[in-house]
Structures are given as C-alpha cells and as structure tokens.
Design a protein around this motif. Structure first.
Motif, short mmCIF file in Angstrom:
data_model
loop_
_atom_site.label_atom_id
_atom_site.label_comp_id
_atom_site.label_asym_id
_atom_site.label_seq_id
_atom_site.Cartn_x
_atom_site.Cartn_y
_atom_site.Cartn_z
N GLN A 10 0.84 -1.19 0.00
CA GLN A 10 0.00 0.00 0.00
C GLN A 10 0.87 1.24 0.00
OE1 GLN A 10 -3.23 -0.81 2.56
NE2 GLN A 10 -4.00 1.28 2.60
N ASN A 11 0.43 2.26 -0.73
CA ASN A 11 1.16 3.52 -0.75
C ASN A 11 0.20 4.59 -0.26
OD1 ASN A 11 2.79 5.67 -1.28
ND2 ASN A 11 3.23 5.13 -3.41
N HIS A 13 -3.05 5.75 1.09
CA HIS A 13 -4.37 5.08 1.08
C HIS A 13 -4.53 4.20 -0.15
CE1 HIS A 13 -5.64 7.22 4.57
NE2 HIS A 13 -5.44 8.40 4.00
N ARG A 14 -3.52 4.23 -1.03
CA ARG A 14 -3.65 3.56 -2.32
C ARG A 14 -3.11 2.14 -2.27
NH1 ARG A 14 -1.37 5.30 -7.42
NH2 ARG A 14 -2.84 4.59 -8.97
N ILE A 15 -3.95 1.17 -2.66
CA ILE A 15 -3.48 -0.22 -2.70
C ILE A 15 -2.85 -0.47 -4.06
CG2 ILE A 15 -4.23 -2.64 -2.71
CD1 ILE A 15 -6.46 -1.77 -0.72
N LEU A 16 -1.53 -0.79 -4.05
CA LEU A 16 -0.82 -1.07 -5.31
C LEU A 16 -0.88 -2.55 -5.66
CD1 LEU A 16 2.36 1.18 -4.90
CD2 LEU A 16 0.35 1.65 -6.29
N GLY A 37 1.18 5.08 -12.42
CA GLY A 37 0.83 5.03 -11.01
C GLY A 37 0.36 3.67 -10.54
N ALA A 38 0.42 2.65 -11.44
CA ALA A 38 -0.07 1.31 -11.05
C ALA A 38 0.89 0.60 -10.11
CB ALA A 38 -0.30 0.45 -12.30
N GLY A 39 2.18 1.02 -10.10
CA GLY A 39 3.14 0.40 -9.18
C GLY A 39 4.34 -0.26 -9.86
N THR A 42 7.52 0.74 -8.04
CA THR A 42 7.49 0.12 -6.70
C THR A 42 7.89 -1.35 -6.80
OG1 THR A 42 5.73 1.63 -6.04
CG2 THR A 42 6.01 -0.35 -4.69
N ASP A 232 -2.37 -4.17 -12.83
CA ASP A 232 -3.61 -3.39 -12.92
C ASP A 232 -4.53 -3.79 -11.77
OD1 ASP A 232 -5.29 -1.50 -13.87
OD2 ASP A 232 -5.99 -2.62 -15.61
N GLY A 234 -4.11 -3.86 -8.63
CA GLY A 234 -3.52 -4.63 -7.53
C GLY A 234 -3.08 -6.04 -7.88
#
Length: 540
Positions: A10-11, A13-16, A37-39, A42, A232, A234
């Motif tokens: 998680q980044n 509040h965003r779940i990657l 921004g999908a991760g 990361t 995509d 998560g």
C-alpha cells in the motif's frame, strides 16, 4: 529466479498490490506494463530491496546479481564517462581504482621512499586486474558508449559536463557493461535517439540473463520481450508473447468478461422478476425461497475495468495555401561547423515529412528555422501567408511557469476563452476534476508535454512542427495522439525516434546524412523497404 508470492503493498491510502504473484525465470525477457501510477517502479524497488512488501514475500535466489536502471541517475562529476561506466562493473572496478591510485603514487616525488612497496603492490594489483579481464573492460565500456552514440571526446570528457539525458545513457551503460544475472530497466528507451535504440535492441537480444523492463516504445518492446506482466488493480497477470499479442489477448479477455457479466445480469434480472412476482403467493413460497438462496450463493461477475484513456479532439483547422514552407539556398552553421549549405526544400499542403538523421545532423535546427526560432546565415525561409503554425519543442516545456496551476496556465494563454471551454480542453488532454489545480512544477514530463500540446492545439494550427512530441508520453496517450494526428487534415513536419509513430504518420522522408540530403516520396515504412535501414547508416 525472482518470485513474487502473494505480495501486498500500500502507498498511503492507495493499494498497489493485493496478494499478487508472478515470476521472472532465467533467460526470460519480460515487459512490465500498466497504467501510470499502477506500481511498476514500486515493483522494481521491492526486487532491489529499497522497499519492502506489506504482506507476502519477494524471493530471490542466492548469489543472483541484479542491475537496476531507473530515471533517477543521481550526481555524476569529476570522472570521465568511461571511468564512470567501468565503476559499475563489480569487483574489477575496485581493483581499477586502486591501480589508478598506485599509478598516481609512482609519479609522486614526495613518496620516493615508499617506491619499492608501491611498485610491489602495483605488480600484485596489476596481475589481479588482468585476471579479472580489466584490460578488455575499457574496450567493452567504450563499445557500449559508442553504441549509445557517444563520441570519443564525450567518453573521455568529464561526465559532469553532460546534460541530464546523456548522464542517463552513462547510467544505462554501467548496467549493460555489468551484465548481471537479472537486469531491471525502467524506461531505458527514454532519451535515446533511434540509432541508440536499435543498437540497444541488438544488445538486449544477445543478453543471456533475465530481463524485466518498462518502455513507452511499443516497437522496441515488441522486438525484445517474449512475455508481458501487467499490473492493474492490484494484481499481476502474465501473458506469453510480445506487446501486440498482449493487447489482443487483453481485448479478447475484456470482451469475454463483458459477455459473461451481461449474461449473468440478464439471468439475475429474470430471477429477481420471478421472486418479485410470486413472493406474496403461498403456492410459490418454496420456489421463491430456493431461488433467493440460489441467488445468495452465486458468485457475482465484475464488469471489465475500463481504463481511463485520453482522447485528443482536434477541431478542424482552416485550410492553408498549397506551398506551406519554402527553403531556398539555405546556409546554416554553428561556429566552424556547417549544418546546411545551399539547402532547398518545399513543403506542400497535406504532406507529412519526418526528418531522419544522426545526432547533430541538423534535425532540430531545420524545425527551428521553419518555426522562426533561429535565422539562416544565408538564403530564405518563407512560410505561406495563410499558414497557422503550431510548434512543439522540448524547450516549450521548460517555459511553463512552475507557480501557475494547469488551469491558470491555460487562462494566461487564452484570456478570452470561457472557463467551460478551458476545462473541456484540459479534459481532452487527460486533466480532469482537481487535476487542473496541480502546479506546473510538480507535473511529470508526460503531463508537461500534454499541457504544451493542449496550449498549441486550442486554436488549431494547419501546420504542425513537432520535435520529439512522444518523448514523455505513455503507451496509451501515444496511441491516442497517433489516432488524432492520423485524422488531422493539415500539414506536418516532425522529428521522432518512435518507429511506430514514424510509420503511422509520415508520407515523406527527409534524410540528413554526411554525404548529402535525400528526399523520399513515400513514408517511413517505404523508406525502410527501399534503403534496407531503419535510420541513416543503420541496416535493419
């Protein structure tokens, strides 16, 4: 070799990632794709250990060496480009550094009394350097740098004097020379010209380790990868094949999901109608109950996720005259270097010229001459009277006022326009809702490019002069731009290193080479077929 087992991350509040699994095996060449921004970055950082998953694990086999190239190259100065590249080559670079220190010590008169010990140590270190292949290393480093379009002078000059784009090439060369067991390349095709791209393609095809890379260049990706991992919502989904195959499979999967969802919705509607109709009748009570239970147990299908894709909407441009731009006997040089000598060119309405040539051949100079951003030393550049030009240059992105928001920037350029039309314009270029309140200084390269295009296209030009317009755009945005420019009625002159863009949009080619300037009547695809090369001096 590298495995993701039920990874969650998680980044804010965003779940990657949510219990996502995938693997990179020996020898595999994988393209990593997903919306901005999908991760993707990361995921790379979790492999290198810079970030940890919140749940699950990233398992890496013991003794696996990993080379990671990203867009953040850090500080570089005080050494030559060759030395900087060799420094990334593992143990041999440490030995090379000691060898250089000992050479300096031998030339230092103040250390004459230590000379016997220094010479003895020098012999030991030299033998170790030789054993590690150090003497071939410099040759290999120069070979990689030459492939990335460095001149000898740039290789030996201080790396601190290079621009950001060239420093990025130095950082990339370090990873390539290292030849690790696994290579992680985050956008290696950014900042590369077409010649370097084609060289890098060949290098990566011959690389025997595992490769995981992102790229906004579909042609480059298609030629290298044999598997795609998509991030995509998560999850990580693997597809065997290149990027084009992945696109087709994803579209097929979406279609099947849509049909499955619609079938289930129709069945549910029918069942609910029956329940609604007979729930009050005692005679149908057991049937109603069993149907209610059945509905409770059904696993509901989700509708396919629709990706938010930017759509560029070009209003029709006014028609120009037939002669859009005419160059007659143009001479242009910088210092003692002549770029053009007696150059003639006529660009006619509806022609779409792509300009090809190695670094320094004068591609951007030609665009500047026509746009009026620079003057010829001799000769004339005439733009037709009814021509309304839109000029996109990398320099235009630097001129955005960092303190202004996107909306303020649009307002400053078009003070007469209504708020509604400016918001609609921002929306066409992917800035919806609160996005328009972002300050220009925090925008990514791609966002800046989109904003500059929005400003350029608000009052539609009938002649587009574009210098590397796709440099910072992601694959989806690039595809939308190609579709929009394909339907554009005006005239175009452009420089691009993206072969998909070149092939889709050009109908004329201007080739700048050391032995002269050549004009081709067909587009880029015909140019490749007739010359047997994808860029001047390079055979396909």
């Amino acid at each position: 070799m590298i495995r993701f087992d039920n990874v969650s991350k998680q980044n804010g509040h965003r779940i990657l990632f949510l219990e996502a699994s995938a693997a990179l095996n020996r020898g595999e060449k994988i393209g990593l794709v997903g919306p901005n921004g999908a991760g993707k970055t990361t995921l790379f950082r979790m492999i290198t250990g810079e970030e940890q998953p919140d749940g699950g694990q990233v398992a890496i086999e013991k003794q696996v060496s990993i080379g990671y190239f990203n867009q953040d190259v850090g500080e570089m100065s005080g050494r030559s480009a060759v030395a900087e590249v060799m420094d990334g080559a593992g143990p041999v670079s440490v030995v090379a550094a000691e060898l250089a220190e000992l050479e300096a010590a031998m030339a230092d008169p103040d250390r004459a009394d230590e000379m016997d010990a220094i010479i003895e140590r020098y012999g030991e270190v030299q033998a170790r350097f030789d054993e590690l292949g150090g003497y071939e290393l410099e040759g290999k480093a120069r070979e990689v740098l030459a492939g990335l379009s460095f001149s000898q002078e740039m290789m030996d000059g201080d790396v601190g004097g290079l621009s950001g784009g060239w420093k990025m090439r130095v950082a990339l060369a370090r990873i390539l020379l290292m030849r690790p067991d696994a290579m992680l390349l985050d956008e290696p095709s950014n900042h590369l010209d077409i010649e370097s791209l084609i060289w890098l393609e060949g290098f990566l095809k011959g690389y025997e380790g595992a490769l995981l890379m992102t790229s906004h260049d579909r042609e480059f990706m298609n030629r290298i990868v044999t598997k795609i991992i998509e991030i995509d919502g998560g999850t990580l989904t693997s597809y065997s094949g290149d990027y084009t195959f992945y696109e087709k499979q994803r579209a097929l999967k979406e279609k099947q999901q849509e049909a499955q969802f619609e079938r289930q919705q129709a069945m549910l509607a029918k069942e609910l109608k029956f329940i609604e109709r007979f729930k009050a009748r005692a005679s149908h009570a057991s049937q109603v109950q069993s149907r209610v239970k059945k509905l409770d147990k059904i696993e509901r299908f989700e509708p396919p996720k629709r990706r938010q894709v930017v759509t560029f909407d070009f209003p029709p441009a006014p028609r120009s005259g037939d002669d859009v731009a005419v160059l007659k006997n143009v001479h242009k040089g910088y210092g003692s270097r002549a770029i053009y000598q007696g150059f003639d060119l006529t660009i006619r309405r509806k022609e779409r010229w792509c300009v090809m040539g190695v670094n320094g051949a004068g591609k951007s100079t030609l665009l500047k001459l026509i746009a009026g951003a620079t003057e010829p030393d001799a000769g004339t550049v005439t733009v037709g009277g009814s021509v309304r030009m839109g000029y996109f240059s990398q320099h235009a992105m630097e001129l955005l006022d960092g303190d202004q928001t996107i909306f303020e920037s649009l307002e400053a350029h078009f003070p007469q326009a209504s708020q509604g039309s400016l918001r609609a314009l921002a929306g066409c270029f992917g800035f919806s809702g609160d996005d328009v309140e972002k300050k220009c200084r925090v925008l990514s390269g791609g966002e800046k490019a989109r904003l500059v295009m929005a400003i350029m296209l608000f009052n539609p030009p009938n002649f587009l002069v574009l210098d590397e317009p796709t440099n910072h755009l992601d694959l989806d945005t690039k595809q939308m731009l190609i579709a929009a420019l394909g339907a554009y009625e005006g005239t175009m002159l452009f420089v691009s290193h993206d072969r998909h863009f070149l092939a889709a949009l050009s109908n004329r080619v201007l080739e700048l080479t050391p032995d002269g300037i050549h004009q081709y009547g067909g587009g880029y695809t015909e140019y490749v077929a007739s010359t047997g090369q994808e860029a001047p001096g390079l055979h396909s």
